[in-house]
Design a protein around this motif. Structure first.
Motif, mmCIF file in Angstrom:
data_model
loop_
_atom_site.group_PDB
_atom_site.id
_atom_site.type_symbol
_atom_site.label_atom_id
_atom_site.label_comp_id
_atom_site.label_asym_id
_atom_site.label_seq_id
_atom_site.Cartn_x
_atom_site.Cartn_y
_atom_site.Cartn_z
ATOM 1 N N PHE A 293 11.061 -44.711 -172.894
ATOM 2 C CA PHE A 293 11.350 -45.160 -174.734
ATOM 3 C C PHE A 293 10.402 -46.329 -175.182
ATOM 4 O O PHE A 293 9.560 -47.127 -174.575
ATOM 5 N N GLN A 297 10.845 -46.290 -181.251
ATOM 6 C CA GLN A 297 11.994 -45.352 -181.626
ATOM 7 C C GLN A 297 13.180 -45.623 -182.835
ATOM 8 O O GLN A 297 13.517 -45.061 -183.065
ATOM 9 N N LEU A 298 13.324 -47.098 -182.459
ATOM 10 C CA LEU A 298 14.524 -48.060 -183.372
ATOM 11 C C LEU A 298 14.089 -47.715 -184.849
ATOM 12 O O LEU A 298 13.493 -48.341 -185.295
ATOM 13 N N GLU A 337 18.266 -45.785 -181.419
ATOM 14 C CA GLU A 337 17.752 -44.777 -181.595
ATOM 15 C C GLU A 337 18.945 -43.739 -181.422
ATOM 16 O O GLU A 337 20.304 -44.359 -180.453
ATOM 17 N N ARG A 338 18.751 -42.734 -182.322
ATOM 18 C CA ARG A 338 20.757 -42.504 -182.213
ATOM 19 C C ARG A 338 21.151 -41.333 -181.348
ATOM 20 O O ARG A 338 22.201 -41.185 -180.696
ATOM 21 N N HIS A 339 20.535 -40.419 -180.555
ATOM 22 C CA HIS A 339 20.345 -39.560 -178.833
ATOM 23 C C HIS A 339 21.225 -40.627 -178.380
ATOM 24 O O HIS A 339 22.116 -40.677 -177.504
ATOM 25 N N HIS A 420 17.978 -51.278 -176.020
ATOM 26 C CA HIS A 420 18.267 -51.985 -177.968
ATOM 27 C C HIS A 420 18.653 -53.468 -177.621
ATOM 28 O O HIS A 420 18.748 -54.265 -178.641
#
Length: 444
Positions: A293, A297-298, A337-339, A420
């Motif tokens: 991660f 990606q956010l 990150e959506r997923h 997150h």
């Protein structure tokens, strides 16, 4: 535990102090010996001056000048003199004056209960050699010696402290690259396996950094192999398990008139469903790993929209168990990150539905707060005892042997929340039985 700093200080400071002590002793000898010789020479000069004032040919008749003037000239210490003929008779001076022994012109002795320094000379007389002796106490000598010792002690203490401070500073400056290397390692995350930059490193540390980088490379390779294996297993299992499910459903349709076959197929379908879920959870866990991660990606998104999409997929599951599945959603902007967020929501809602008995209640909440965004799932299930709430976030930990699932759901939730910057808390449902899982996200 041994210390390089202490070892260096021991091997540097101890020799410096020893050599400093030897230098102080040599300095003392170099300072005191000339002073001693000067005192002795002054005593001999006094004796010589006294002998020069003897009347020629008749020493017994006295001196040309008073002896006290000769003895006390420039000498603050008490002094005594004596003039003896060759037969040892005192011709002048103090009868208690010690007799001359040996050939040494200057010697130590005692007179009137005090330590004295004596100088004696033999001068020719009418009836043989005449002894002229002068004695002085050692007070002035001791004062000079004490002054020399005090000065040397003060200088040696100052020099020793200065040298120890210089050595301490030099050792600390020499070990500074090690401290900087330690600070760089401490600043790294637990999953940061990037090689260390050896530019600017001292020559002595370069092999250490190279060996450490080689070790990091081997660890990173092992971690990648484990991650790849886990991801491959999860991907490879999903397709055959999905095909197996279709075959079992087809088999159940063909033998619907055979209760035993239908029951066996249902059990196989349940086992297949658990395997599919575990494979999906392994894939989610692999995707949520810190080494996979990145903060880049956010992106800004609305969490309530993701929650709404996820809840819709669980409506049928809730209807089968006659569970009241409700949700309270309000716009809530975060960076995420959506997923991964979809995996978090799916795991919490799925856990709530699995552990809530029939005719129970599950409520999903999502709203903005003063400190960020709150996402919470409440259920009317058995809940989790306080003493076990810290354990359930560990991988493959279940409350008991009869619990459903693999024990990965909350571990995945914790990994995603940590990625997150969110905080997960387990609590009780206000005024009712059950469990409340709250995830507090920071503001976008």
């Amino acid at each position: 535990m041994s210390s390089i700093r202490l070892r260096l200080l021991k091997w540097l400071v101890a020799p410096i102090l020893v050599f400093n002590l030897l230098a102080a002793s040599l300095t003392y000898l170099l300072a005191w010996t000339p002073a001693q010789l000067a005192f002795d020479q002054g005593l001999l000069d006094a004796a010589t001056g006294l002998a020069a004032r003897l009347r020629p040919g008749n020493p017994a008749m006295g001196l040309e000048l008073p002896a006290a003037q000769v003895l006390q000239a420039g000498a603050p210490d008490p002094s005594w003199f004596v003039v003896r003929d060759a037969h040892g008779r005192v011709l002048a001076g103090d009868p208690a004056f010690p007799r001359r022994e040996g050939a040494e012109p200057v010697r130590d002795d005692r007179m009137h209960g005090q330590p004295v320094r004596i100088a004696s000379l033999l001068v020719p007389g009418r009836h043989g050699p005449v002894e002229v002796g002068v004695a002085r106490t050692l007070s002035q000598r001791q004062q000079v010696r004490s002054a020399i010792v005090r000065a040397l002690v003060l200088l040696e203490v100052l020099f020793s402290l200065a040298l120890v401070g210089l050595v301490w500073f030099s050792v600390g400056n020499g070990l500074a690259p090690l401290a900087r290397l330690r600070a760089r390692l401490d600043a790294r995350g637990s999953h940061d396996l990037a090689p260390l930059d050896d530019s600017g490193m001292p020559r002595e540390l370069t092999p250490l950094v190279a060996a450490f980088n080689a070790l990091l490379g081997r660890i990173a390779a092992g971690a990648r192999a484990q991650d790849d294996f886990r991801a491959n297993v999860a991907h490879q299992l999903r397709t055959p398990l999905a095909g197996l499910r279709l075959q079992l459903e087809w088999l159940a349709g063909r033998h619907r008139d055979d209760p035993e076959t239908v029951r066996s197929v249902e059990l196989l379908l349940q086992a297949n469903e658990r395997m599919i879920r575990q494979a999906n959870q392994l894939l989610s866990l692999e995707r949520a790993g810190p080494d996979r991660f990145e903060q880049t990606q956010l992106v800004p998104l609305d969490l309530s929209a993701i929650v709404g999409e996820s809840v819709q997929t669980f409506v049928e599951q809730a209807l089968r168990k006659d569970i009241d599945l409700g949700f309270e959603l309000a716009p809530a902007r975060i960076r995420g990150e959506r997923h991964m967020l979809r995996d978090l929501v799916d795991n919490l809602v799925d856990n709530a539905l699995r552990y809530t008995p029939a005719q129970g209640k599950v409520t999903v909440q999502c709203r903005a707060t003063a400190d960020g965004v709150l996402f919470a799932v409440e259920d009317s299930g058995p809940g989790i005892p306080l003493e076990k709430r810290a354990q359930v976030f560990q991988r493959f930990v279940r409350l008991d042997q009869h619990s459903q699932g693999s024990g990965l759901g909350l571990a995945i939730v914790r990994e995603i929340a940590a990625a997150h910057g969110a905080r997960v808390e387990l609590g009780d449902v206000e005024g009712a039985r059950g469990l409340r899982v709250a995830v507090d996200f920071p503001p976008a």
